[in-house]
Design a protein around this motif. Structure first.
Motif, PDB file in Angstrom:
ATOM      1  N   ALA A 120       0.778  -1.224   0.043  1.00  0.00           N
ATOM      2  CA  ALA A 120       0.129  -0.159   0.029  1.00  0.00           C
ATOM      3  C   ALA A 120       0.944   1.255   0.000  1.00  0.00           C
ATOM      4  CB  ALA A 120      -0.984  -0.111   1.234  1.00  0.00           C
ATOM      5  N   ASP A 121       0.236   2.358  -0.443  1.00  0.00           N
ATOM      6  CA  ASP A 121       0.974   3.886  -0.399  1.00  0.00           C
ATOM      7  C   ASP A 121       0.927   4.456   1.187  1.00  0.00           C
ATOM      8  OD1 ASP A 121       1.582   3.540  -3.072  1.00  0.00           O
ATOM      9  OD2 ASP A 121      -0.630   3.976  -3.452  1.00  0.00           O
ATOM     10  N   ARG A 122      -0.506   3.983   1.399  1.00  0.00           N
ATOM     11  CA  ARG A 122      -0.672   4.568   2.843  1.00  0.00           C
ATOM     12  C   ARG A 122      -1.574   3.641   3.725  1.00  0.00           C
ATOM     13  NH1 ARG A 122      -0.107  10.104   4.175  1.00  0.00           N
ATOM     14  NH2 ARG A 122       0.383  10.576   1.937  1.00  0.00           N
ATOM     15  N   LEU A 123      -1.258   3.963   4.965  1.00  0.00           N
ATOM     16  CA  LEU A 123      -2.140   3.217   5.975  1.00  0.00           C
ATOM     17  C   LEU A 123      -2.531   4.205   7.039  1.00  0.00           C
ATOM     18  CD1 LEU A 123      -3.467   0.659   7.288  1.00  0.00           C
ATOM     19  CD2 LEU A 123      -1.154   0.167   8.434  1.00  0.00           C
ATOM     20  N   LEU A 124      -3.769   4.106   7.076  1.00  0.00           N
ATOM     21  CA  LEU A 124      -4.687   4.924   8.226  1.00  0.00           C
ATOM     22  C   LEU A 124      -4.888   4.357   9.244  1.00  0.00           C
ATOM     23  CD1 LEU A 124      -6.417   7.738   5.897  1.00  0.00           C
ATOM     24  CD2 LEU A 124      -3.918   7.847   6.580  1.00  0.00           C
ATOM     25  N   ILE A 125      -4.393   4.595  10.539  1.00  0.00           N
ATOM     26  CA  ILE A 125      -5.178   3.971  11.493  1.00  0.00           C
ATOM     27  C   ILE A 125      -5.431   4.811  12.936  1.00  0.00           C
ATOM     28  CG2 ILE A 125      -3.895   1.846  11.174  1.00  0.00           C
ATOM     29  CD1 ILE A 125      -1.605   2.736  12.971  1.00  0.00           C
ATOM     30  N   ASP A 179     -12.821   2.343  15.794  1.00  0.00           N
ATOM     31  CA  ASP A 179     -11.253   2.007  15.731  1.00  0.00           C
ATOM     32  C   ASP A 179     -11.108   1.081  14.255  1.00  0.00           C
ATOM     33  OD1 ASP A 179      -8.834   1.414  16.556  1.00  0.00           O
ATOM     34  OD2 ASP A 179      -9.391  -0.255  17.793  1.00  0.00           O
ATOM     35  N   ALA A 180     -11.272   2.270  13.135  1.00  0.00           N
ATOM     36  CA  ALA A 180     -11.009   1.325  12.002  1.00  0.00           C
ATOM     37  C   ALA A 180      -9.441   1.729  11.553  1.00  0.00           C
ATOM     38  CB  ALA A 180     -11.778   2.299  11.193  1.00  0.00           C
ATOM     39  N   ALA A 181      -9.326   0.976  10.261  1.00  0.00           N
ATOM     40  CA  ALA A 181      -8.038   1.138   9.403  1.00  0.00           C
ATOM     41  C   ALA A 181      -8.434   1.340   7.993  1.00  0.00           C
ATOM     42  CB  ALA A 181      -7.114  -0.016   9.552  1.00  0.00           C
ATOM     43  N   VAL A 182      -7.764   2.234   7.305  1.00  0.00           N
ATOM     44  CA  VAL A 182      -8.042   2.506   5.872  1.00  0.00           C
ATOM     45  C   VAL A 182      -6.691   2.146   5.359  1.00  0.00           C
ATOM     46  CG1 VAL A 182      -8.896   4.015   4.242  1.00  0.00           C
ATOM     47  CG2 VAL A 182      -9.791   4.100   6.370  1.00  0.00           C
ATOM     48  N   VAL A 183      -6.693   1.347   4.135  1.00  0.00           N
ATOM     49  CA  VAL A 183      -5.615   1.036   3.086  1.00  0.00           C
ATOM     50  C   VAL A 183      -5.859   1.480   1.935  1.00  0.00           C
ATOM     51  CG1 VAL A 183      -4.054  -0.692   2.336  1.00  0.00           C
ATOM     52  CG2 VAL A 183      -5.014  -1.111   4.496  1.00  0.00           C
ATOM     53  N   ALA A 217      -8.913  -4.292  14.184  1.00  0.00           N
ATOM     54  CA  ALA A 217      -8.633  -5.638  14.495  1.00  0.00           C
ATOM     55  C   ALA A 217      -8.579  -6.702  13.697  1.00  0.00           C
ATOM     56  CB  ALA A 217      -9.538  -5.999  15.719  1.00  0.00           C
ATOM     57  N   ASP A 218      -9.225  -6.333  12.388  1.00  0.00           N
ATOM     58  CA  ASP A 218      -9.480  -7.366  11.226  1.00  0.00           C
ATOM     59  C   ASP A 218      -8.189  -7.076  10.294  1.00  0.00           C
ATOM     60  OD1 ASP A 218     -11.393  -8.473  12.623  1.00  0.00           O
ATOM     61  OD2 ASP A 218     -12.985  -7.290  11.368  1.00  0.00           O
ATOM     62  N   LEU A 219      -7.444  -5.838  10.269  1.00  0.00           N
ATOM     63  CA  LEU A 219      -6.358  -5.497   9.375  1.00  0.00           C
ATOM     64  C   LEU A 219      -5.688  -6.710   9.001  1.00  0.00           C
ATOM     65  CD1 LEU A 219      -5.455  -3.055   7.932  1.00  0.00           C
ATOM     66  CD2 LEU A 219      -3.811  -2.515   9.687  1.00  0.00           C
TER      67      LEU A 219
END
Length: 398
Positions: free
Chosen positions: A3-8, A27-31, A44-46
């Motif tokens: 990925a170029d960027r991971l937001l946590i 409490d998300a993550a975005v790739v 938690a599912d990342l």
């Protein structure tokens, strides 16, 4: 996953329909990869991610970048003098019939250079961008001759290249009768339909075609002729409808399968039902409602009852909605028109994207869609419609 960027360390309001309130993921993550959302979900599912850059957002909220789906951002001069007249008791219609209103903006816009129009529009765009906007629709309609209509649309395209936002353009040649055609409106309609629109389309300047259908503007027959021409060129249509009176605009938009019918304060239940059957989005413009001190609000309960999608936009323009804040529009949509905060935010994301035929690319946060995000200093999404004037934006990604 690369990925170029991971937001946590963030919360996400995906605005995906049917995914609970705001489509929220705590409490998300975005790739993000190659400019698109590659993965989104609970942290938690990342899955395992090899990211060029990881950014912690300290508990901030992410929404889709906001979409302002109805603006007249490019124009010359301003109409603060008419603002004073209206506060003194003059109506919008009285000012227009006396030679003010749109026609006064036409004079200033014709006199301005492309660089002047670009610079003034960019100053207004900064207000929109500061309130989370990443996509803007920009109309022509203050030229009302071939040279100036094309000039406005060229400026709008330049804003899309240089302004840091996605831009969709709308040709609005049937906005008002220019002074030189006051005694021969048929000749102007011929010009707007058969000359100016094809010329703008040939230059690749038009994404959609709009018109103003009111007794002080253009008739159903005139607008229908324009819309038939647009369809012949493969262009979608939209309509300023039923703002000042019940002129059958909502039903007209439905007959032509318009992307949207905008304003619609005076739309009837028959018109709303026709919009629902045709899939026409209702674009609500609370800034104009406020500035004109209208008393009849759009029929929100009818729109809900018939399942019509509701978008919200600023209508940024020099005469009836000098509003350059998308979060202000959200607040006004709730306070004046009685939308819920979730409806208002959906109206500035998912439904606004739908009104521009862009929902396949933007408007919700889903895998495969463009990574156009707004990050906010808020504790809950309702704050975006709650605060009036408080800076809330942390940053946007586009």
């Amino acid at each position: 996953m690369k990925a170029d960027r991971l937001l946590i360390d963030c919360h996400v309001a995906t605005m995906v329909e049917g995914a609970g309130a705001y489509g929220a993921i705590p409490d998300a993550a975005v790739v993000i990869a190659d400019g698109r959302i590659a993965w989104i979900g609970p942290r938690a599912d990342l899955p395992t991610v090899q990211a060029v850059e990881t950014e912690r957002l300290d508990g901030r909220w992410i929404t889709p970048g906001l979409v302002d789906c109805h603006t007249h951002l490019v124009f010359g001069g301003d109409r603060s003098g008419e603002f004073e007249q209206r506060l003194g008791g003059a109506t919008y219609e009285q000012i227009a019939r006396a030679g003010g209103g749109i026609v006064s903006s036409v004079k200033a816009t014709r006199a301005a250079s492309e660089d002047d129009l670009f610079a003034s529009a960019m100053s207004r765009l900064e207000g929109l961008k500061a309130t989370g906007v990443t996509t803007v629709e920009i109309k022509s309609g203050y030229g009302l001759d071939r040279e100036t209509e094309l000039k406005m649309l060229r400026v709008a395209r330049r804003i899309g290249r240089e302004g840091g936002v996605r831009v969709r353009t709308s040709y609005l040649g049937l906005h008002a009768i220019p002074p030189e055609h006051r005694e021969d409106r048929a000749a102007y309609v011929d010009l707007a339909v058969d000359d100016m629109l094809p010329a703008a389309h040939a230059e690749g300047l038009v994404d959609a075609v709009d018109a103003y259908c009111e007794p002080i503007a253009f008739s159903i027959q005139e607008v229908s002729r324009l819309f038939d021409k647009a369809r012949g060129l493969g262009l979608p249509v939209k309509l300023h409808a039923d703002q000042l009176s019940n002129g059958g605009g909502a039903a007209l938009a439905a007959r032509h399968r318009a992307l949207s019918a905008d304003h619609i304060e005076h739309a009837t239940e028959d018109g709303v039902a026709a919009m629902a059957a045709a899939g026409v989005v209702a674009v609500l413009l609370p800034g104009a409602f406020l500035m004109l001190r209208e008393t009849q609000a759009p029929p929100i309960d009818l729109l809900r009852r018939h399942g019509v999608r509701m978008a919200v936009a600023t209508d940024c323009n020099p005469g009836t909605s000098p509003v350059a804040s998308m979060t202000a529009a959200l607040n006004l949509a709730c306070v004046q028109l009685r939308l819920t905060p979730e409806e208002a935010l959906a109206g500035a994301t998912r439904e606004a994207a739908r009104a521009l035929a862009l929902l396949d690319r933007i408007g919700t946060l889903e895998v495969g869609k463009a990574a156009e995000l707004a990050v906010w200093n808020i504790a809950r999404p309702a704050e975006l419609a709650y605060w009036l004037g408080k800076p809330l934006l942390h940053r946007t990604y586009r």
